[in-house]
Scaffold this motif. Sequence first.
Motif, PDB file in Angstrom:
ATOM      1  N   ALA A   1       0.817  -1.219   0.000  1.00  0.00           N
ATOM      2  CA  ALA A   1       0.000   0.000   0.000  1.00  0.00           C
ATOM      3  C   ALA A   1       0.848   1.266   0.000  1.00  0.00           C
ATOM      4  O   ALA A   1       0.438   2.283  -0.536  1.00  0.00           O
ATOM      5  CB  ALA A   1      -0.936  -0.003   1.202  1.00  0.00           C
ATOM      6  N   ASP A   2       2.044   1.199   0.570  1.00  0.00           N
ATOM      7  CA  ASP A   2       2.890   2.392   0.640  1.00  0.00           C
ATOM      8  C   ASP A   2       3.856   2.490  -0.535  1.00  0.00           C
ATOM      9  O   ASP A   2       4.696   3.368  -0.582  1.00  0.00           O
ATOM     10  CB  ASP A   2       3.663   2.417   1.955  1.00  0.00           C
ATOM     11  CG  ASP A   2       4.612   1.239   2.091  1.00  0.00           C
ATOM     12  OD1 ASP A   2       4.462   0.250   1.348  1.00  0.00           O
ATOM     13  OD2 ASP A   2       5.513   1.305   2.946  1.00  0.00           O
ATOM     14  N   ALA A   3       3.734   1.595  -1.518  1.00  0.00           N
ATOM     15  CA  ALA A   3       4.641   1.599  -2.673  1.00  0.00           C
ATOM     16  C   ALA A   3       4.385   2.827  -3.545  1.00  0.00           C
ATOM     17  O   ALA A   3       3.282   3.363  -3.584  1.00  0.00           O
ATOM     18  CB  ALA A   3       4.459   0.320  -3.478  1.00  0.00           C
ATOM     19  N   ARG A   4       5.401   3.240  -4.267  1.00  0.00           N
ATOM     20  CA  ARG A   4       5.329   4.414  -5.130  1.00  0.00           C
ATOM     21  C   ARG A   4       5.055   4.020  -6.579  1.00  0.00           C
ATOM     22  O   ARG A   4       5.666   4.549  -7.503  1.00  0.00           O
ATOM     23  CB  ARG A   4       6.640   5.186  -5.041  1.00  0.00           C
ATOM     24  CG  ARG A   4       7.006   5.616  -3.637  1.00  0.00           C
ATOM     25  CD  ARG A   4       8.402   6.220  -3.542  1.00  0.00           C
ATOM     26  NE  ARG A   4       9.462   5.509  -4.223  1.00  0.00           N
ATOM     27  CZ  ARG A   4      10.159   4.480  -3.728  1.00  0.00           C
ATOM     28  NH1 ARG A   4       9.905   4.032  -2.522  1.00  0.00           N
ATOM     29  NH2 ARG A   4      11.121   3.911  -4.411  1.00  0.00           N
ATOM     30  N   CYS A   5       4.144   3.089  -6.801  1.00  0.00           N
ATOM     31  CA  CYS A   5       3.845   2.603  -8.150  1.00  0.00           C
ATOM     32  C   CYS A   5       3.028   3.657  -8.900  1.00  0.00           C
ATOM     33  O   CYS A   5       1.963   4.062  -8.450  1.00  0.00           O
ATOM     34  CB  CYS A   5       3.088   1.278  -8.112  1.00  0.00           C
ATOM     35  SG  CYS A   5       2.867   0.535  -9.739  1.00  0.00           S
ATOM     36  N   GLU A   6       3.541   4.099 -10.036  1.00  0.00           N
ATOM     37  CA  GLU A   6       2.856   5.082 -10.867  1.00  0.00           C
ATOM     38  C   GLU A   6       1.882   4.414 -11.834  1.00  0.00           C
ATOM     39  O   GLU A   6       0.858   4.986 -12.193  1.00  0.00           O
ATOM     40  CB  GLU A   6       3.871   5.883 -11.683  1.00  0.00           C
ATOM     41  CG  GLU A   6       4.842   6.687 -10.844  1.00  0.00           C
ATOM     42  CD  GLU A   6       5.936   7.316 -11.696  1.00  0.00           C
ATOM     43  OE1 GLU A   6       5.905   7.226 -12.939  1.00  0.00           O
ATOM     44  OE2 GLU A   6       6.861   7.904 -11.099  1.00  0.00           O
ATOM     45  N   ARG A   7       2.230   3.206 -12.288  1.00  0.00           N
ATOM     46  CA  ARG A   7       1.408   2.536 -13.299  1.00  0.00           C
ATOM     47  C   ARG A   7       1.710   1.042 -13.295  1.00  0.00           C
ATOM     48  O   ARG A   7       2.833   0.639 -13.024  1.00  0.00           O
ATOM     49  CB  ARG A   7       1.723   3.134 -14.672  1.00  0.00           C
ATOM     50  CG  ARG A   7       0.805   2.677 -15.764  1.00  0.00           C
ATOM     51  CD  ARG A   7       1.070   3.422 -17.081  1.00  0.00           C
ATOM     52  NE  ARG A   7       2.204   2.822 -17.780  1.00  0.00           N
ATOM     53  CZ  ARG A   7       3.308   3.481 -18.161  1.00  0.00           C
ATOM     54  NH1 ARG A   7       3.428   4.760 -17.882  1.00  0.00           N
ATOM     55  NH2 ARG A   7       4.262   2.881 -18.799  1.00  0.00           N
ATOM     56  N   ARG A   8       0.703   0.246 -13.628  1.00  0.00           N
ATOM     57  CA  ARG A   8       0.873  -1.200 -13.763  1.00  0.00           C
ATOM     58  C   ARG A   8       0.024  -1.647 -14.942  1.00  0.00           C
ATOM     59  O   ARG A   8      -1.163  -1.335 -15.009  1.00  0.00           O
ATOM     60  CB  ARG A   8       0.419  -1.895 -12.487  1.00  0.00           C
ATOM     61  CG  ARG A   8       0.477  -3.407 -12.537  1.00  0.00           C
ATOM     62  CD  ARG A   8       0.094  -3.967 -11.195  1.00  0.00           C
ATOM     63  NE  ARG A   8      -0.029  -5.414 -11.227  1.00  0.00           N
ATOM     64  CZ  ARG A   8      -0.119  -6.167 -10.143  1.00  0.00           C
ATOM     65  NH1 ARG A   8      -0.131  -5.606  -8.940  1.00  0.00           N
ATOM     66  NH2 ARG A   8      -0.228  -7.468 -10.241  1.00  0.00           N
ATOM     67  N   GLU A   9       0.639  -2.382 -15.881  1.00  0.00           N
ATOM     68  CA  GLU A   9      -0.055  -2.864 -17.067  1.00  0.00           C
ATOM     69  C   GLU A   9       0.221  -4.344 -17.263  1.00  0.00           C
ATOM     70  O   GLU A   9       1.309  -4.822 -16.961  1.00  0.00           O
ATOM     71  CB  GLU A   9       0.392  -2.088 -18.301  1.00  0.00           C
ATOM     72  CG  GLU A   9       0.065  -0.601 -18.237  1.00  0.00           C
ATOM     73  CD  GLU A   9       0.454   0.108 -19.504  1.00  0.00           C
ATOM     74  OE1 GLU A   9      -0.090  -0.246 -20.576  1.00  0.00           O
ATOM     75  OE2 GLU A   9       1.304   1.003 -19.434  1.00  0.00           O
ATOM     76  N   HIS A  10      -0.777  -5.062 -17.809  1.00  0.00           N
ATOM     77  CA  HIS A  10      -0.676  -6.493 -18.077  1.00  0.00           C
ATOM     78  C   HIS A  10      -0.824  -6.724 -19.578  1.00  0.00           C
ATOM     79  O   HIS A  10      -1.691  -6.120 -20.215  1.00  0.00           O
ATOM     80  CB  HIS A  10      -1.785  -7.255 -17.341  1.00  0.00           C
ATOM     81  CG  HIS A  10      -1.747  -7.061 -15.870  1.00  0.00           C
ATOM     82  ND1 HIS A  10      -2.413  -6.041 -15.243  1.00  0.00           N
ATOM     83  CD2 HIS A  10      -1.109  -7.744 -14.898  1.00  0.00           C
ATOM     84  CE1 HIS A  10      -2.201  -6.108 -13.945  1.00  0.00           C
ATOM     85  NE2 HIS A  10      -1.406  -7.130 -13.704  1.00  0.00           N
ATOM     86  N   PHE A  11      -0.009  -7.624 -20.129  1.00  0.00           N
ATOM     87  CA  PHE A  11      -0.041  -7.966 -21.546  1.00  0.00           C
ATOM     88  C   PHE A  11       0.051  -9.478 -21.699  1.00  0.00           C
ATOM     89  O   PHE A  11       0.605 -10.167 -20.836  1.00  0.00           O
ATOM     90  CB  PHE A  11       1.156  -7.339 -22.280  1.00  0.00           C
ATOM     91  CG  PHE A  11       1.216  -5.844 -22.197  1.00  0.00           C
ATOM     92  CD1 PHE A  11       0.638  -5.057 -23.174  1.00  0.00           C
ATOM     93  CD2 PHE A  11       1.860  -5.228 -21.133  1.00  0.00           C
ATOM     94  CE1 PHE A  11       0.701  -3.672 -23.093  1.00  0.00           C
ATOM     95  CE2 PHE A  11       1.937  -3.843 -21.051  1.00  0.00           C
ATOM     96  CZ  PHE A  11       1.349  -3.060 -22.027  1.00  0.00           C
ATOM     97  N   THR A  12      -0.463  -9.984 -22.809  1.00  0.00           N
ATOM     98  CA  THR A  12      -0.296 -11.392 -23.148  1.00  0.00           C
ATOM     99  C   THR A  12       0.253 -11.487 -24.559  1.00  0.00           C
ATOM    100  O   THR A  12       0.142 -10.547 -25.358  1.00  0.00           O
ATOM    101  CB  THR A  12      -1.631 -12.163 -23.068  1.00  0.00           C
ATOM    102  OG1 THR A  12      -2.574 -11.570 -23.959  1.00  0.00           O
ATOM    103  CG2 THR A  12      -2.176 -12.176 -21.646  1.00  0.00           C
ATOM    104  N   ALA A  13       0.848 -12.648 -24.875  1.00  0.00           N
ATOM    105  CA  ALA A  13       1.412 -12.894 -26.194  1.00  0.00           C
ATOM    106  C   ALA A  13       1.247 -14.371 -26.527  1.00  0.00           C
ATOM    107  O   ALA A  13       1.009 -15.198 -25.626  1.00  0.00           O
ATOM    108  CB  ALA A  13       2.895 -12.509 -26.216  1.00  0.00           C
TER     109      ALA A  13
END
Length: 85
Positions: free
Chosen positions: A31-43
Amino acid sequence: MPTVALMWEAKAAPGRGPDLLSWVRGRELPADARCERREHFTAPGDRVLVITCWTGGYDADVPELPDPPPELSARPVHRWRFERA
């Protein structure tokens, strides 16, 4: 402010691609992480890629996504780290 991107890529065990994607989507970041963005992809080949972007430089101490359970993975996870240019 510098930004570091972490790339996490896994190949699912045969036929387990949807399960691997569901598993990684369920992994919470602190919860205290400084994550700006998270995206998931498949291939093709049941590969799953997650990119997270964090405030901080290349050597920033940021949380990594864990390895999936052995029954979901066909090989070890590949991880890369990049700094915004």
